[in-house]
Design a protein around this motif. Structure first.
Motif, PDB file in Angstrom:
ATOM      1  N   GLY A   1     -13.398  36.936 -37.570  1.00 26.09           N
ATOM      2  CA  GLY A   1     -13.904  38.251 -38.383  1.00 26.09           C
ATOM      3  C   GLY A   1     -14.799  37.413 -39.548  1.00 26.09           C
ATOM      4  O   GLY A   1     -15.677  37.742 -39.994  1.00 26.09           O
ATOM      5  N   GLN A   2     -14.363  36.541 -39.927  1.00 28.74           N
ATOM      6  CA  GLN A   2     -14.814  35.808 -41.209  1.00 28.74           C
ATOM      7  C   GLN A   2     -16.134  35.330 -40.657  1.00 28.74           C
ATOM      8  O   GLN A   2     -17.198  35.372 -41.566  1.00 28.74           O
ATOM      9  CB  GLN A   2     -13.926  34.731 -41.725  1.00 28.74           C
ATOM     10  N   ALA A   3     -16.405  34.662 -39.532  1.00 29.64           N
ATOM     11  CA  ALA A   3     -17.456  34.000 -39.198  1.00 29.64           C
ATOM     12  C   ALA A   3     -18.535  35.096 -38.725  1.00 29.64           C
ATOM     13  O   ALA A   3     -19.655  35.071 -39.022  1.00 29.64           O
ATOM     14  CB  ALA A   3     -17.380  33.364 -37.449  1.00 29.64           C
ATOM     15  N   LEU A   4     -18.155  36.191 -38.330  1.00 32.01           N
ATOM     16  CA  LEU A   4     -19.098  37.566 -38.056  1.00 32.01           C
ATOM     17  C   LEU A   4     -19.672  37.945 -39.476  1.00 32.01           C
ATOM     18  O   LEU A   4     -20.801  38.188 -39.550  1.00 32.01           O
ATOM     19  CB  LEU A   4     -18.193  38.618 -37.353  1.00 32.01           C
ATOM     20  N   MET A   5     -18.796  38.207 -40.514  1.00 28.75           N
ATOM     21  CA  MET A   5     -19.207  38.643 -41.647  1.00 28.75           C
ATOM     22  C   MET A   5     -20.080  37.506 -42.452  1.00 28.75           C
ATOM     23  O   MET A   5     -21.005  37.884 -43.307  1.00 28.75           O
ATOM     24  CB  MET A   5     -18.066  39.141 -42.482  1.00 28.75           C
ATOM     25  N   ASP A   6     -19.957  36.250 -42.161  1.00 29.99           N
ATOM     26  CA  ASP A   6     -20.683  35.299 -42.770  1.00 29.99           C
ATOM     27  C   ASP A   6     -22.111  35.370 -42.069  1.00 29.99           C
ATOM     28  O   ASP A   6     -23.169  35.192 -42.690  1.00 29.99           O
ATOM     29  CB  ASP A   6     -20.223  33.791 -42.207  1.00 29.99           C
ATOM     30  N   ARG A   7     -22.215  35.803 -40.616  1.00 28.03           N
ATOM     31  CA  ARG A   7     -23.364  35.848 -40.133  1.00 28.03           C
ATOM     32  C   ARG A   7     -24.248  37.142 -40.477  1.00 28.03           C
ATOM     33  O   ARG A   7     -25.426  37.248 -40.557  1.00 28.03           O
ATOM     34  CB  ARG A   7     -23.256  35.761 -38.514  1.00 28.03           C
ATOM     35  N   TYR A   8     -23.450  38.179 -40.814  1.00 29.11           N
ATOM     36  CA  TYR A   8     -23.955  39.453 -41.292  1.00 29.11           C
ATOM     37  C   TYR A   8     -23.365  39.854 -42.621  1.00 29.11           C
ATOM     38  O   TYR A   8     -22.381  40.388 -42.660  1.00 29.11           O
ATOM     39  CB  TYR A   8     -23.571  40.796 -40.418  1.00 29.11           C
ATOM     40  N   PRO A   9     -23.897  39.288 -43.656  1.00 31.35           N
ATOM     41  CA  PRO A   9     -23.411  39.536 -45.019  1.00 31.35           C
ATOM     42  C   PRO A   9     -23.128  41.299 -45.583  1.00 31.35           C
ATOM     43  O   PRO A   9     -22.229  41.551 -46.040  1.00 31.35           O
ATOM     44  CB  PRO A   9     -24.339  39.087 -45.801  1.00 31.35           C
ATOM     45  N   GLU A  10     -24.129  42.007 -44.998  1.00 32.28           N
ATOM     46  CA  GLU A  10     -23.936  43.200 -45.021  1.00 32.28           C
ATOM     47  C   GLU A  10     -22.690  44.149 -44.678  1.00 32.28           C
ATOM     48  O   GLU A  10     -22.265  45.185 -45.017  1.00 32.28           O
ATOM     49  CB  GLU A  10     -25.289  44.232 -44.698  1.00 32.28           C
ATOM     50  N   LEU A  11     -22.123  43.396 -43.550  1.00 32.57           N
ATOM     51  CA  LEU A  11     -21.119  43.970 -42.788  1.00 32.57           C
ATOM     52  C   LEU A  11     -19.904  43.505 -43.717  1.00 32.57           C
ATOM     53  O   LEU A  11     -18.922  44.604 -43.985  1.00 32.57           O
ATOM     54  CB  LEU A  11     -20.775  43.137 -41.636  1.00 32.57           C
ATOM     55  N   ARG A  12     -19.721  42.324 -44.528  1.00 31.32           N
ATOM     56  CA  ARG A  12     -18.842  42.057 -45.590  1.00 31.32           C
ATOM     57  C   ARG A  12     -18.771  43.108 -46.810  1.00 31.32           C
ATOM     58  O   ARG A  12     -17.784  43.628 -47.299  1.00 31.32           O
ATOM     59  CB  ARG A  12     -19.155  40.643 -46.077  1.00 31.32           C
ATOM     60  N   GLN A  13     -20.134  43.488 -47.007  1.00 28.50           N
ATOM     61  CA  GLN A  13     -20.263  44.399 -48.070  1.00 28.50           C
ATOM     62  C   GLN A  13     -19.488  45.862 -47.792  1.00 28.50           C
ATOM     63  O   GLN A  13     -18.963  46.651 -48.517  1.00 28.50           O
ATOM     64  CB  GLN A  13     -21.752  44.647 -48.563  1.00 28.50           C
ATOM     65  N   ALA A  14     -19.975  46.113 -46.563  1.00 31.15           N
ATOM     66  CA  ALA A  14     -19.430  47.365 -46.057  1.00 31.15           C
ATOM     67  C   ALA A  14     -17.940  47.429 -45.980  1.00 31.15           C
ATOM     68  O   ALA A  14     -17.243  48.523 -46.011  1.00 31.15           O
ATOM     69  CB  ALA A  14     -19.983  47.661 -44.669  1.00 31.15           C
TER      70      ALA A  14
ATOM     71  N   GLY B   1     -14.180  41.998 -29.218  1.00 26.15           N
ATOM     72  CA  GLY B   1     -15.303  41.305 -29.064  1.00 26.15           C
ATOM     73  C   GLY B   1     -15.894  41.541 -27.516  1.00 26.15           C
ATOM     74  O   GLY B   1     -15.241  42.323 -26.927  1.00 26.15           O
ATOM     75  N   PRO B   2     -17.150  41.176 -27.253  1.00 33.18           N
ATOM     76  CA  PRO B   2     -17.671  41.556 -25.974  1.00 33.18           C
ATOM     77  C   PRO B   2     -16.879  40.774 -24.895  1.00 33.18           C
ATOM     78  O   PRO B   2     -17.045  41.354 -23.683  1.00 33.18           O
ATOM     79  CB  PRO B   2     -19.057  40.629 -26.071  1.00 33.18           C
ATOM     80  N   ASP B   3     -16.133  39.784 -25.057  1.00 27.10           N
ATOM     81  CA  ASP B   3     -15.273  39.445 -24.117  1.00 27.10           C
ATOM     82  C   ASP B   3     -13.890  39.923 -24.102  1.00 27.10           C
ATOM     83  O   ASP B   3     -12.715  39.180 -23.425  1.00 27.10           O
ATOM     84  CB  ASP B   3     -15.181  37.827 -23.915  1.00 27.10           C
ATOM     85  N   GLY B   4     -13.291  40.895 -24.964  1.00 29.89           N
ATOM     86  CA  GLY B   4     -12.258  41.460 -25.012  1.00 29.89           C
ATOM     87  C   GLY B   4     -11.345  40.624 -26.161  1.00 29.89           C
ATOM     88  O   GLY B   4     -10.042  41.129 -26.261  1.00 29.89           O
ATOM     89  N   GLU B   5     -11.921  39.916 -26.816  1.00 23.48           N
ATOM     90  CA  GLU B   5     -11.097  38.853 -27.630  1.00 23.48           C
ATOM     91  C   GLU B   5     -10.925  39.967 -28.878  1.00 23.48           C
ATOM     92  O   GLU B   5     -11.958  40.405 -29.491  1.00 23.48           O
ATOM     93  CB  GLU B   5     -11.829  37.654 -27.985  1.00 23.48           C
ATOM     94  N   PRO B   6      -9.682  39.553 -29.907  1.00 15.43           N
ATOM     95  CA  PRO B   6      -9.731  40.767 -31.012  1.00 15.43           C
ATOM     96  C   PRO B   6     -10.473  39.976 -32.134  1.00 15.43           C
ATOM     97  O   PRO B   6     -10.470  38.621 -32.172  1.00 15.43           O
ATOM     98  CB  PRO B   6      -8.148  40.507 -31.246  1.00 15.43           C
ATOM     99  N   ILE B   7     -10.871  40.892 -33.019  1.00 15.49           N
ATOM    100  CA  ILE B   7     -11.708  40.378 -34.207  1.00 15.49           C
ATOM    101  C   ILE B   7     -11.152  41.199 -35.373  1.00 15.49           C
ATOM    102  O   ILE B   7     -11.319  42.645 -35.247  1.00 15.49           O
ATOM    103  CB  ILE B   7     -13.326  40.486 -34.190  1.00 15.49           C
ATOM    104  N   MET B   8     -10.703  40.516 -36.477  1.00 13.23           N
ATOM    105  CA  MET B   8     -10.302  41.088 -37.467  1.00 13.23           C
ATOM    106  C   MET B   8     -11.177  40.965 -38.895  1.00 13.23           C
ATOM    107  O   MET B   8     -11.684  39.899 -39.203  1.00 13.23           O
ATOM    108  CB  MET B   8      -8.778  40.735 -38.327  1.00 13.23           C
ATOM    109  N   LEU B   9     -11.693  42.290 -39.409  1.00 14.78           N
ATOM    110  CA  LEU B   9     -12.344  42.140 -40.571  1.00 14.78           C
ATOM    111  C   LEU B   9     -11.591  42.335 -41.929  1.00 14.78           C
ATOM    112  O   LEU B   9     -10.980  43.476 -41.724  1.00 14.78           O
ATOM    113  CB  LEU B   9     -13.458  43.136 -40.436  1.00 14.78           C
ATOM    114  N   ALA B  10     -11.479  41.644 -42.592  1.00 19.85           N
ATOM    115  CA  ALA B  10     -10.478  41.613 -43.667  1.00 19.85           C
ATOM    116  C   ALA B  10     -11.525  41.237 -45.165  1.00 19.85           C
ATOM    117  O   ALA B  10     -12.420  40.637 -44.995  1.00 19.85           O
ATOM    118  CB  ALA B  10      -9.392  40.867 -43.821  1.00 19.85           C
TER     119      ALA B  10
END
Length: 536
Positions: free
Chosen positions: A331-344, A390-399
């Motif tokens: 989740g942290q990697a995903l938000m680093d890639r998309y900063p607007e997601l972290r703001q949301a 995720g696209p392969d079924g892996e869990p992603i946690m946005l905190a």
């Protein structure tokens, strides 16, 4: 034609709209064809076969795919599976062609030599095969059927028929080796293909047919006598003539007839014994095949049960429990890639704090600096987390940032305590403990807002006070979203009207259903049964 993929699929399923399916093909065929070309190594003909199979599978599974979140993802996976099957089938075909070509090039002389030695002992080798293998050899080399036709007759797949014929050839090779004829199974198969069946004499079929159709009928009462005489006719005739010429008496003829009768009886008994042994062998083979089939089914059932258990564990992990380190890292990697997601995520967490603690902050008349500190502390304390897949079924946690940082949370809590004072801190604890009661009152007010009996402010306050003790939040363990309805309903009934109370009891039914679903995911049958108790 306009519309989403799901809408087009729905039109095709419900109304058989072929133009809707054609539009789906037009939208996705370029991507499917390109992926197929890559996966089959650039062979465009094989790629076209893959594309046809993929869209045929789409048509067959259209009803199940109407609610699929991303049809293109399903098509991509289906293209991969179909391409694997096509490449594997093409590889097997080329291998068989190379083997056949090698045999034709390398063994023509050996074939001519072997057939002269094989012919005298061939039928004895075939007789030694079991019923299933003998049938396979006869179908393949006597009737000259393809492996697909052999499989259809034996009720097995084409590959299984091929393996059965290969196994029979290997057993025949061993029998011939014991008879002094050395050969390979492949060479033996080639010899049988070319020499096992020859042309019958011209006119034999016509004469046999005519003889069979013009034979006189045999009376039932004399069947046994004529059968015996037809069997011993040649023996009796030949010996009788010799006796008339050599001895000239009927005594010798009677003796020969008695000897022939004894020989026929012994031969009949031997045949019956052979038939009995053959039937016993067939029954044993059938029993063995049934046992193997049962074992295969048991293995398949065990694998299916294991897969179901693993899927249930994944669902349970996604629905409950603390996020894993890997999921948080993703989740942290995903938000680093998309900063607007972290703001949301941060904005969502702050909105939750304002929704839950807005009344408290207004009653305390906090300054902007105090309010900001309070909101930031509550964001860390409540642990706002969003669960994704995720696209392969892996869990992603946005905190939220620093979620789980206990040291920072304790530091902010000390600062907030010094700023608010002891009295405000006690009010906050009371306010937090009443959160389940306020949540219940807020949900009920939303449900009744557009009815003839909306929940009044006085009723809301009285409801919170009435059920606060029955649904107090435990600060150490948190609130699991479950109410003790046996305690809540009696306290709430005096505050509400009859129609309002009926809506509240519907919440109880919904919570019982959700509890049973969670218990089923955990595989806890006792808990699922207990959750049906309306007092829980």
């Amino acid at each position: 034609m306009t519309g989403s993929d799901a809408e087009l699929l729905q039109r095709y399923v419900s109304a058989g709209a072929e133009e809707a399916f054609a539009e789906l093909v037009r939208r996705h065929i370029d991507g499917v064809y390109s992926a197929a070309v890559r996966r089959v190594g650039g062979d465009t003909h094989l790629a076209e076969d893959v594309v046809q199979q993929v869209f045929a599978a789409l048509a067959q599974n259209a009803a199940a795919l109407v609610r699929h979140p991303a049809l293109s993802a399903w098509l991509y996976v289906s293209t991969r599976n179909q391409a694997v099957n096509v490449v594997r089938r093409e590889r097997r075909r080329k291998t068989r062609e190379l083997e056949a070509m090698a045999m034709r090039e390398n063994e023509p002389e050996a074939e001519a030599i072997d057939w002269r030695r094989v012919a005298p002992v061939l039928d004895a080798a075939i007789d030694q095969l079991n019923e299933t293998d003998r049938t396979a050899v006869v179908l393949r080399y006597i009737e000259r059927r393809s492996f697909a036709e052999v499989g259809a007759t034996l009720r097995v797949s084409e590959d299984a028929a091929r393996m059965r014929v290969d196994r029979a050839l290997e057993r025949m090779r061993l029998s011939l080796q014991r008879a002094g004829v050395s050969s390979t199974a492949a060479a033996l198969g080639l010899v049988l293909t070319n020499h096992a069946v020859g042309a019958a004499p011209v006119g034999l079929a016509a004469s046999v047919t005519t003889a069979a159709l013009t034979a006189p009928p045999v009376a039932a009462a004399s069947g046994a006598l004529i059968g015996f005489m037809s069997t011993t006719k040649v023996i009796a005739g030949a010996v009788g003539i010799a006796a008339l010429v050599a001895i000239g008496t009927a005594t010798r003829q009677a003796y020969v007839l008695r000897q022939a009768e004894h020989a026929l009886t012994a031969a009949t008994q031997d045949n019956e014994s052979l038939d009995t042994r053959r039937q016993l062998a067939v029954r044993r083979a059938v029993t063995a095949e049934e046992a193997i089939t049962g074992l295969d089914k048991s293995i398949a059932d065990a694998q299916a049960a294991k897969a179901q258990q693993e899927q249930r564990a994944k669902l349970l992990a996604a629905a409950t429990g603390r996020p894993s380190a890997a999921a948080l890292s993703a989740g942290q990697a995903l938000m680093d890639r998309y900063p607007e997601l972290r703001q949301a995520v941060i904005a969502y967490a702050r909105a939750q704090v304002y929704a839950r603690f807005g009344p408290y902050m207004r009653n305390r008349n906090l300054t902007p600096e105090q309010e900001e500190l309070f909101v930031n502390w509550m964001v860390l304390d409540s642990g706002s987390v969003r669960r994704l897949t995720g696209p392969d079924g892996e869990p992603i946690m946005l905190a939220v940032p620093d979620w789980g940082n206990r040291e920072k949370r304790r530091e902010m809590e000390r600062t907030l305590g010094q700023m608010l004072g002891m009295e405000a801190g006690q009010e906050l604890r009371t306010f937090v403990e009443q959160y389940p009661a306020r949540t219940l009152a807020s949900s009920l007010a939303g449900s009744l807002y557009f009815t003839d009996t909306p929940l009044t402010a006085e009723q809301s306050t009285a409801l919170v006070a009435a059920v606060a003790e029955a649904s107090k939040l435990n600060r150490k363990t948190g609130w699991n979203g479950q109410y003790d309805w046996a305690a809540v309903l009696p306290k709430a009934k005096p505050v509400l009207s009859e129609s309002q109370y009926a809506v509240l009891t519907s919440y109880q039914t919904q919570q019982v259903f959700e509890a049973r679903m969670m218990a089923a995911l955990r595989g806890d049958g006792a808990a699922a049964q207990a959750s049906t108790n309306p007092n829980r």
